[in-house]
Design an enzyme around this catalytic site. Structure first.
Site, mmCIF file in Angstrom:
data_model
loop_
_atom_site.group_PDB
_atom_site.id
_atom_site.type_symbol
_atom_site.label_atom_id
_atom_site.label_comp_id
_atom_site.label_asym_id
_atom_site.label_seq_id
_atom_site.Cartn_x
_atom_site.Cartn_y
_atom_site.Cartn_z
ATOM 1 N N LYS A 42 47.300 34.551 35.124
ATOM 2 C CA LYS A 42 46.671 34.821 33.821
ATOM 3 C C LYS A 42 47.126 36.175 33.265
ATOM 4 C CE LYS A 42 42.774 31.862 35.056
ATOM 5 N NZ LYS A 42 41.372 31.704 35.490
ATOM 6 N N GLN B 78 36.448 35.181 37.614
ATOM 7 C CA GLN B 78 37.103 34.087 38.336
ATOM 8 C C GLN B 78 36.129 33.435 39.325
ATOM 9 O OE1 GLN B 78 40.126 32.937 37.571
ATOM 10 N NE2 GLN B 78 40.164 31.385 39.165
ATOM 11 N N ASP C 77 36.299 31.736 28.740
ATOM 12 C CA ASP C 77 36.274 30.561 29.623
ATOM 13 C C ASP C 77 35.405 29.443 29.034
ATOM 14 O OD1 ASP C 77 37.817 30.494 31.948
ATOM 15 O OD2 ASP C 77 36.493 31.874 33.016
HETATM 16 N N1 GUN Z 1 38.153 28.718 38.895
HETATM 17 C C1 GUN Z 1 38.773 27.530 38.746
HETATM 18 N N2 GUN Z 1 39.040 27.300 37.444
HETATM 19 C C2 GUN Z 1 38.576 28.362 36.766
HETATM 20 C C3 GUN Z 1 38.575 28.711 35.393
HETATM 21 O O1 GUN Z 1 39.027 27.983 34.508
HETATM 22 N N3 GUN Z 1 38.014 29.912 35.087
HETATM 23 C C4 GUN Z 1 37.479 30.733 36.031
HETATM 24 N N4 GUN Z 1 36.921 31.874 35.621
HETATM 25 N N5 GUN Z 1 37.463 30.431 37.305
HETATM 26 C C5 GUN Z 1 38.017 29.250 37.679
#
Ligand code: GUN
Length: 291
Positions: free
Chosen positions: A52, A96, A119
């Site tokens: 990211k 995350q 998100d």
């Molecule tokens: N863990 C797995 N997928 C995601 C996501 O799209 N965002 C976040 N913050 N954590 C994750």
């Protein structure tokens, strides 16, 4: 059979975003900035978060990576979230998942300012998505919609079967595919671990979205000819022939399902890269949400 190439499509989206950033720069506007909090040292989570941050660099966004030790208390994490909620430089941020067991996920996701919740995990944003109002659509569902759109996959009136009802993928996906717009306008069946006759239902799918986390669960004999298959699964399985010591498997047995499909996503290189592109799109959108 057409491969829904998430790697190529996500690169196209990132190039489009880079053009937008160049325009913002030329106009003297605010450069989008994404922050990511990671608690602990889960290997897969670190890989995702690093990807990211790298994507931010590629499109010209600012980024901050906040790494907190696994023993971080919930209070300490909430204090950091509060700090980011009030940080004028940060337009959007993510925490995350998964979080360590001693931290309550719901409390944490509720603490993120809905305007910075790129998100789309805050209940207020989920509610807006469900009502079809402008909001942050969670990255994975949004990435899937973008793939369907860019490959002009017909969805209207089709039977869409979603396998898995997680808050992050299956549940929002089932709502979005039923909405009166493109991609959407489907008749949707949301299936899960308690569904009876799962294989019979899957066999009726014209669009099949699988987010189960069970490697190669869907095999060729379970799908009908001409199906569009979206494989959200991404499980690490040990593989000594790889430098990393593992390889990635989707929820779909590609070799047997692909020949029966009109469209299908590969793993890796399908939905995965699209989620990152979506997060970047949401971060750009956050600029407007915060002004
Ligand atoms: N863990 C797995 N997928 C995601 C996501 O799209 N965002 C976040 N913050 N954590 C994750």
């Amino acid at each position: 059979m057409v491969l829904l190439d998430g790697k190529k499509t996500s690169n196209e989206i990132k190039e489009e975003l880079a053009v937008e950033v160049a325009k913002i720069k030329a106009d003297g506007g605010k450069i989008p900035h994404l922050a990511a909090i990671i608690v602990g040292s889960n290997g897969a989570s670190i890989t995702y978060v690093n990807a990211k941050v790298k994507a931010c660099e590629k499109v010209g966004f600012g980024s901050s990576l906040i790494q907190m030790p696994v023993e971080t208390t919930q209070e300490e994490l909430l204090a950091k979230i509060n700090e980011l909620n009030n940080d004028m430089v940060v337009d959007g941020f993510i925490v995350q998942l998964p979080l360590p067991d001693h931290i309550d996920e719901e409390t944490v996701l509720n603490a993120v300012s809905p305007n910075k919740d790129v998100d789309g995990f805050h209940p207020a944003n989920f509610g807006k998505v469900a009502l079809g109002l402008p909001s942050f659509i969670p990255a994975t569902p949004n990435g899937i919609l973008e793939l369907l759109k860019r490959y002009k996959v017909e969805t209207e009136g089709k039977h869409c079967v979603v396998v898995g009802r997680s808050n992050i993928v299956g549940l929002p996906m089932s709502i979005l595919m039923g909405q009166k717009k493109y991609p959407g306008n489907c008749t949707v069946t949301l299936t899960h671990s308690r569904t009876k006759n799962l294989t019979e239902i899957i066999k009726t799918a014209e669009i099949l979205i699988v987010a189960l986390g069970r490697p190669e669960f869907i095999t060729g004999d379970m799908v009908k000819d001409g199906v569009t298959v979206i494989d959200v699964g991404i499980t690490r399985v040990a593989d000594e022939t790889k430098k990393s010591g593992f390889r990635l498997l989707g929820d779909v047995h590609f070799e047997s399902v692909a020949p029966k499909s009109d469209f299908i996503t590969p793993v890796p290189g399908g939905v995965g890269p699209m989620t990152i592109a979506s997060l970047m799109q949401n971060t750009l959108k956050a600029i407007d949400m915060n002004r």
